[in-house]
Design an enzyme around this catalytic site. Structure first.
Site: not given
Ligand code: ACO
Length: 336
Positions: A118, A257, A287
């Site tokens: 990204c 980003h 994203n």
């Molecule tokens: N719907 C419902 N529940 C979900 C979902 C979903 N889509 N996804 C995860 N959960 C659940 C998990 O299983 C977890 O459940 P548990 O507590 O029973 O285990 C709970 O929600 C919390 O999960 P977390 O992973 O702790 O949630 P978090 O608040 O950290 O959000 C997220 C996750 C949105 C992915 C966040 O960590 C994030 O945005 N990270 C950065 C991602 C990013 O910027 N990536 C860049 C990639 S781009 C590239 O270079 C290709």
């Protein structure tokens, strides 16, 4: 680096392209165990655009590039260089930039792709700036383009709600005045496993076993990427601000980003930026990887949110891990 006294570059034109098909959070509720409420509150995303089976990254990249050329009043034959930043090239080789060159008819342009996740558009802008200020080239088209939907497992709720497809382009030209005020790139390969596609390359060539394991899909350590993203966006922004001799309040528009509204808000809060200084469209597109900053920049420029003389701070992070930040003094094309 700062770019004080030597030849500089200006952004002459911008463009973006997104597929027409919209995938809403409510659509995703029918595909995986998720909810509109969870996606909205955890990410700020409401919908994203998804390319159809006939559309590849070069198609979106070509359209964004064509619009940037039109915006800048430059013909394809006048281009010296095309850089496409992508992690979803049409194919391993040839480079997607060569396909874009063919589509545009930019026969005088050298072409290459770069892979910086990204951060790709900022990496491309920085590379183009150095190529131009060295005197080797005069006009470059930099396109951040990705179709992450093509490498996303739509049965994995932890990743499939996050991504969308698109392309954003900048036409860059040599100039004798302000343009890029400061630019900074970085990487930390120790984080290579935080965001990746495990198979399909020379380490794990595609095979029935890698397909069975799902190693052709994005894998991500979401929490680790989140913490890294907030820290590095603040650090990289402060570095370019210091290099340019500016304070956060001197920035007219901050374009981070667009990965997650919580990452954007945390970074903006730590930089003490006002809401009015921050550009957000993650709600509309999700994203879009290397495309995200280019799409936002083009929207901001075309809607009049950026005017001549404004200082725009771009900052990105991504797979690698990589990061980049750049401060641009905007040129009003009408008074150029
Ligand atoms: N719907 C419902 N529940 C979900 C979902 C979903 N889509 N996804 C995860 N959960 C659940 C998990 O299983 C977890 O459940 P548990 O507590 O029973 O285990 C709970 O929600 C919390 O999960 P977390 O992973 O702790 O949630 P978090 O608040 O950290 O959000 C997220 C996750 C949105 C992915 C966040 O960590 C994030 O945005 N990270 C950065 C991602 C990013 O910027 N990536 C860049 C990639 S781009 C590239 O270079 C290709």
């Amino acid at each position: 680096m700062t770019n004080g006294n030597k030849r500089n570059v200006v952004i002459k034109g911008t463009g973006h392209a997104v597929p027409t098909r919209v995938l809403s959070n409510f659509d995703l509720e029918k595909m995986v165990d998720t909810s509109d409420e969870w996606i909205r509150t955890r990410t700020g995303i409401l919908r994203r655009r998804i390319a159809d089976e006939h559309t590849a990254t070069s198609d979106l990249a070509t359209e964004a590039g064509r619009l940037a050329l039109e915006d800048g009043g430059v013909s394809p034959e006048q281009l010296d260089l095309i850089i496409v930043a992508t992690i979803t090239p049409d194919m391993f080789f040839p480079a997607t930039s060569c396909l874009v060159q063919k589509n545009l008819g930019a026969w005088g342009a050298a072409c290459y792709d770069l892979s910086a996740g990204c951060s790709g558009l900022i990496y491309g802008l920085d590379m183009a700036m150095h190529s131009i200020t060295s005197g080797a080239y005069n006009r470059a088209l930099i396109i951040g383009a990705d179709c992450l939907s093509k490498i996303t497992n739509f049965q994995d709720r932890t990743t499939c709600v996050l991504f969308g497809d698109g392309a954003g382009a900048c036409l860059v030209e040599g100039a004798d005045r302000a343009g890029v005020l400061a630019s900074y790139l970085g990487a930390d390969g120790r984080g290579w496993e935080k965001l990746l596609i495990r198979a399909g390359g020379s380490r794990h060539p595609a095979s029935p076993a890698t397909l069975e394991a799902g190693w052709h899909y994005i894998e991500m350590c979401g929490n680790d990427v989140f913490k890294f993203a907030v820290r590095i966006m603040v650090e990289a922004s402060l570095k370019v601000l210091a290099d340019a001799g500016l304070e956060p309040e001197d920035i007219d528009l901050f374009i981070p980003h667009q990965a997650n509204i919580r990452i954007i808000e945390s970074a903006a809060h730590r930089l003490k930026l006002k809401d009015t200084q921050v550009y957000v469209n993650v709600d509309e597109y999700g994203n879009t990887s290397a495309a995200s900053i280019g799409i936002a920049l083009d929207e901001a420029a075309r809607s009049g949110r950026i005017k001549g003389g404004d200082r725009v701070l771009l900052v990105g992070f991504g797979a690698g891990l990589t990061w980049g930040a750049m401060i641009i003094e905007w040129v009003d094309k009408d008074n150029d």
